[in-house]
Design a protein around this motif. Structure first.
Motif, mmCIF file in Angstrom:
data_model
loop_
_atom_site.group_PDB
_atom_site.id
_atom_site.type_symbol
_atom_site.label_atom_id
_atom_site.label_comp_id
_atom_site.label_asym_id
_atom_site.label_seq_id
_atom_site.Cartn_x
_atom_site.Cartn_y
_atom_site.Cartn_z
ATOM 1 N N VAL A 138 9.073 -0.392 -15.775
ATOM 2 C CA VAL A 138 10.289 -1.050 -15.289
ATOM 3 C C VAL A 138 10.939 -1.881 -16.394
ATOM 4 O O VAL A 138 10.261 -2.655 -17.070
ATOM 5 C CB VAL A 138 9.971 -1.963 -14.082
ATOM 6 N N ARG A 139 12.258 -1.697 -16.569
ATOM 7 C CA ARG A 139 13.014 -2.551 -17.495
ATOM 8 C C ARG A 139 13.798 -3.568 -16.664
ATOM 9 O O ARG A 139 14.468 -3.209 -15.689
ATOM 10 C CB ARG A 139 13.974 -1.721 -18.341
ATOM 11 N N ALA A 194 14.732 -7.630 -6.091
ATOM 12 C CA ALA A 194 15.028 -6.372 -6.793
ATOM 13 C C ALA A 194 13.795 -5.487 -6.891
ATOM 14 O O ALA A 194 13.862 -4.270 -6.666
ATOM 15 C CB ALA A 194 15.586 -6.669 -8.184
ATOM 16 N N LEU A 195 12.656 -6.084 -7.208
ATOM 17 C CA LEU A 195 11.421 -5.305 -7.324
ATOM 18 C C LEU A 195 10.978 -4.775 -5.967
ATOM 19 O O LEU A 195 10.463 -3.653 -5.851
ATOM 20 C CB LEU A 195 10.309 -6.164 -7.947
ATOM 21 N N LYS A 196 11.205 -5.574 -4.918
ATOM 22 C CA LYS A 196 10.844 -5.138 -3.562
ATOM 23 C C LYS A 196 11.688 -3.935 -3.144
ATOM 24 O O LYS A 196 11.182 -2.960 -2.577
ATOM 25 C CB LYS A 196 11.071 -6.297 -2.582
ATOM 26 N N ILE A 197 12.991 -3.998 -3.447
ATOM 27 C CA ILE A 197 13.879 -2.885 -3.102
ATOM 28 C C ILE A 197 13.546 -1.651 -3.935
ATOM 29 O O ILE A 197 13.530 -0.523 -3.425
ATOM 30 C CB ILE A 197 15.361 -3.290 -3.289
ATOM 31 N N LEU A 198 13.277 -1.857 -5.216
ATOM 32 C CA LEU A 198 12.895 -0.728 -6.083
ATOM 33 C C LEU A 198 11.630 -0.058 -5.553
ATOM 34 O O LEU A 198 11.560 1.180 -5.470
ATOM 35 C CB LEU A 198 12.668 -1.214 -7.516
ATOM 36 N N GLN A 199 10.644 -0.852 -5.182
ATOM 37 C CA GLN A 199 9.399 -0.304 -4.635
ATOM 38 C C GLN A 199 9.684 0.488 -3.358
ATOM 39 O O GLN A 199 9.119 1.572 -3.147
ATOM 40 C CB GLN A 199 8.417 -1.444 -4.341
ATOM 41 N N THR A 234 0.804 -1.226 0.000
ATOM 42 C CA THR A 234 0.000 0.000 0.000
ATOM 43 C C THR A 234 0.837 1.277 0.000
ATOM 44 O O THR A 234 0.313 2.367 -0.202
ATOM 45 C CB THR A 234 -0.945 0.020 1.221
ATOM 46 N N ASP A 235 2.158 1.159 0.242
ATOM 47 C CA ASP A 235 3.011 2.349 0.326
ATOM 48 C C ASP A 235 3.240 2.996 -1.041
ATOM 49 O O ASP A 235 3.303 4.211 -1.163
ATOM 50 C CB ASP A 235 4.368 1.988 0.942
ATOM 51 N N TYR A 236 3.423 2.150 -2.032
ATOM 52 C CA TYR A 236 3.689 2.663 -3.374
ATOM 53 C C TYR A 236 3.322 1.577 -4.376
ATOM 54 O O TYR A 236 3.778 0.440 -4.272
ATOM 55 C CB TYR A 236 5.167 3.038 -3.533
ATOM 56 N N THR A 254 16.011 5.126 -11.461
ATOM 57 C CA THR A 254 16.435 4.358 -10.284
ATOM 58 C C THR A 254 16.789 2.923 -10.698
ATOM 59 O O THR A 254 16.008 2.260 -11.368
ATOM 60 C CB THR A 254 15.316 4.324 -9.225
ATOM 61 N N ILE A 255 17.986 2.467 -10.297
ATOM 62 C CA ILE A 255 18.464 1.132 -10.668
ATOM 63 C C ILE A 255 18.696 0.294 -9.414
ATOM 64 O O ILE A 255 19.273 0.775 -8.432
ATOM 65 C CB ILE A 255 19.772 1.217 -11.478
ATOM 66 N N VAL A 256 18.279 -0.952 -9.454
ATOM 67 C CA VAL A 256 18.524 -1.903 -8.372
ATOM 68 C C VAL A 256 19.095 -3.178 -8.970
ATOM 69 O O VAL A 256 18.578 -3.689 -9.966
ATOM 70 C CB VAL A 256 17.228 -2.227 -7.591
ATOM 71 N N ILE A 257 20.173 -3.684 -8.352
ATOM 72 C CA ILE A 257 20.774 -4.950 -8.788
ATOM 73 C C ILE A 257 20.681 -5.959 -7.655
ATOM 74 O O ILE A 257 20.997 -5.650 -6.503
ATOM 75 C CB ILE A 257 22.261 -4.752 -9.180
ATOM 76 N N CYS A 258 20.243 -7.178 -7.964
ATOM 77 C CA CYS A 258 20.211 -8.272 -6.994
ATOM 78 C C CYS A 258 20.881 -9.484 -7.614
ATOM 79 O O CYS A 258 20.496 -9.926 -8.697
ATOM 80 C CB CYS A 258 18.781 -8.628 -6.600
#
Length: 356
Positions: free
Chosen positions: A220-221, A268-273, A211-213, A251-255
């Motif tokens: 997203v790519r 990665a999607l959780k961190i991006l969110q 619910t936060d975002y 914004t870029i996130v790598i996992c």
């Protein structure tokens, strides 16, 4: 008035207790868990309120007994009256603190990123030292740490390491750690014995809930590539690392810590969110000056927050002017004196703002 607020909490607590006994609520585990957390959050303040009411109700009788003709009864009642009034004052102060609005993110997990900054190899080594410090702190508080991405350096430490810290109240304890951490010491690579100053940056944000975002996957790519860094040789046998890019913000996130491509994508999607939710929160806070005044620091990665001086075994938090000559213990994960001082200062500021 405080009593009005306490009566509202008491009423709400009873409503929640009844709701939690409803078969419909018991079937909805998400709703039940949410109500359970809210119910638990009222526990301490309601215990204080009950004790306060009991003492207030005892005052008239104690006053009457303090005037008793029997000297022994009178002296006993006077002593009890003095103790009751003293305890009432203590409870009123404690209740005032308990009623300070709680950060809604306090109970959430943490997304943390540590980077070596100014100082070359020594900065990366220090980033590794901070990671070890937080690891020991988390162990002592029952928090679970999961590395999502790590870029180790040949000289030691990390140029960058990202992790998720899970556990009740993790964010409430670690939220003050965002910013520039400065170290003053003689590096192992220094032959002349000169003291060097290096820095590492720490970023701490609360892990986002659904619910936060709302993350639009159309924005997203997702790229897949070979894992590298910490994780052993087996990690390189398949394409398992994931890089997600939020196109509108860049914004870029790598996992790459998990061997499973699916798990890395989820992380990665959780961190991006979480990062996008934090960005949205910061934009909202920028519009609310008063709440910002009560916060310890800005949470900005460019803000120098703390110095670790090894020759003098000293740690100084510049935001509140707090100094402690126990650097050796702090680096062993015994961070509580620093975090407790920061927490107390934030409560004090919130109370001051409340009075404005």
């Amino acid at each position: 008035m405080i009593t009005t607020r306490l009566e509202q909490i008491e009423k709400r607590s009873k409503e929640i207790e009844e709701m939690m006994q409803s078969p419909e609520i018991m079937k909805d585990m998400k709703k039940y868990a949410s109500l359970s957390r809210e119910f638990s959050s009222y526990d301490r303040v309601l215990k204080c309120y009950k004790e306060w009411k009991d003492l207030e109700n005892s005052i008239p009788e104690l006053k009457k007994l303090s005037q008793d003709k029997d000297e022994e009864i009178s002296l006993f009642a006077q002593e009890e009256l003095e103790n009751a009034n003293k305890r009432i004052d203590e409870l009123e102060k404690e209740i005032e603190i308990l009623l300070v609005p709680k950060d809604p993110n306090d109970d959430k997990n943490v997304v943390m990123e540590i980077r070596g900054a100014a100082g070359g190899d020594e900065a990366n080594i220090f980033a590794g030292d901070l990671f070890d410090m937080y690891s020991k702190y988390c162990d002592s508080h029952g928090f679970t740490m999961s590395i999502t991405n790590a870029e180790p350096c040949d000289a030691g430490g990390y140029s960058q390491i990202e992790l998720i810290i899970s556990g009740a109240g993790a964010y409430s304890k670690l939220k003050y750690e965002s910013g520039v951490h400065r170290v003053q010491r003689i590096p192992v690579t220094e032959s002349s014995g000169r003291i060097h100053t290096s820095t590492a940056t720490v970023l701490v944000i609360p892990e986002a809930e659904e619910t936060d975002y709302v993350l639009d996957l159309n924005e997203v790519r997702i790229d897949i590539f070979h894992s590298h860094g910490a994780g052993g040789q087996g990690v390189n046998t398949s394409f398992s690392a994931i890089r997600v890019t939020h196109i509108p913000t860049g914004t870029i996130v790598i996992c790459q810590d998990e061997r499973s491509q699916i798990k890395n994508k989820e992380q990665a999607l959780k961190i991006l969110q979480s990062r996008l939710a934090d960005r949205f929160r910061e934009e909202q806070l920028a519009k609310e000056g008063k709440e910002r005044q009560s916060k310890i620091g800005t949470g900005d990665r460019s803000e120098k927050i703390r110095t670790y001086n090894y020759p003098q075994n000293r740690v100084t938090d510049h935001r509140i002017g707090f100094t402690i000559n126990q650097l050796d213990r702090i680096m062993e994960g015994k961070l509580d004196p620093v975090i407790d001082a920061l927490t107390s200062e934030e409560i004090k500021r919130k109370l001051e703002n409340k009075e404005d």
